[in-house]
Design an enzyme around this catalytic site. Sequence first.
Site, PDB file in Angstrom:
ATOM      1  CB  ALA A  27      -0.927  -0.005   1.215  1.00 23.86           C
ATOM      2  CG  ASP A  69      13.217  -5.599 -10.834  1.00 27.02           C
ATOM      3  OD1 ASP A  69      12.642  -6.191  -9.895  1.00 27.02           O
ATOM      4  OD2 ASP A  69      14.298  -5.966 -11.299  1.00 27.02           O
ATOM      5  CG  PHE A  96      12.817  -2.970   2.732  1.00 22.99           C
ATOM      6  CD1 PHE A  96      13.195  -3.540   1.521  1.00 22.99           C
ATOM      7  CD2 PHE A  96      12.061  -1.809   2.701  1.00 22.99           C
ATOM      8  CE1 PHE A  96      12.837  -2.969   0.310  1.00 22.99           C
ATOM      9  CE2 PHE A  96      11.693  -1.232   1.488  1.00 22.99           C
ATOM     10  CZ  PHE A  96      12.089  -1.811   0.297  1.00 22.99           C
ATOM     11  N   GLY A  97      15.878  -4.563   3.316  1.00 16.49           N
ATOM     12  CA  GLY A  97      16.947  -4.911   2.377  1.00 16.49           C
ATOM     13  C   GLY A  97      18.315  -4.498   2.882  1.00 16.49           C
ATOM     14  NE  ARG A 112       8.639   2.803  -4.986  1.00 15.48           N
ATOM     15  CZ  ARG A 112       9.010   2.105  -3.910  1.00 15.48           C
ATOM     16  NH1 ARG A 112       9.842   1.089  -4.029  1.00 15.48           N
ATOM     17  NH2 ARG A 112       8.553   2.406  -2.716  1.00 15.48           N
TER      18      ARG A 112
END
Length: 212
Positions: free
Chosen positions: A20, A84, A170-171, A200
């Site tokens: 979301a 991606d 994250f990541g 992004r």
Amino acid sequence: MIDPRTLDPTKTIVVATGNAHKLTEIEAILGAVPALEGLQFVALGELGDFPDPEENGSDFYENALIKASEALWATGLYMAVADDSGLCVDALGGAPGIMSARWAGEHGNDEANNDKMLIEMADVPEDQRTARFHSTVVFLTRDEDGELIRRGDGDVEGTIAYDRKGTNGFGYDPLFKITELGGKRMAELEPEEKNAISHRFHALQDLASKLL
């Protein structure tokens, strides 16, 4: 859950995500483009429980296009957005790249991926630890006249640290030191701060400029 058959395919853009937060970010940037004014953005996860497509492309663009294309076939809609992203480390020849989420073998295992990065980069000197987060965003339209593909690309430059720091994100965020913020870790940023400089975000801005 929304039945995609109840949506007007000429006024709906499916975003190939179940996240979301990502939907909100994409809608905020692309929804302001005059060419897309009045269109509805809906996350794929709101339209059904669809299996993840096999991301077997050779680069970020191909994987983003695979996700956008699968979203259209799954829903019967005409317009889709997909992205991606990944981490590209110069000392590792651009790895992990498109394999970022599953670099250590298990998809989404951030701890294992970060452990592997620390091991791989353990002996790399400070001046050779340059890296960047990259994102490619694809806007795909499909109708009786065929397909039209537009893409946007964005990066955030940085370096790989020798240890983890920060609890947000994250990541590889705990290992990534952001050049434009003086080496502050991506995982030290609040979500709003990260969104304002993220790869992004830059990719969406690039795509938006091509839709004007």
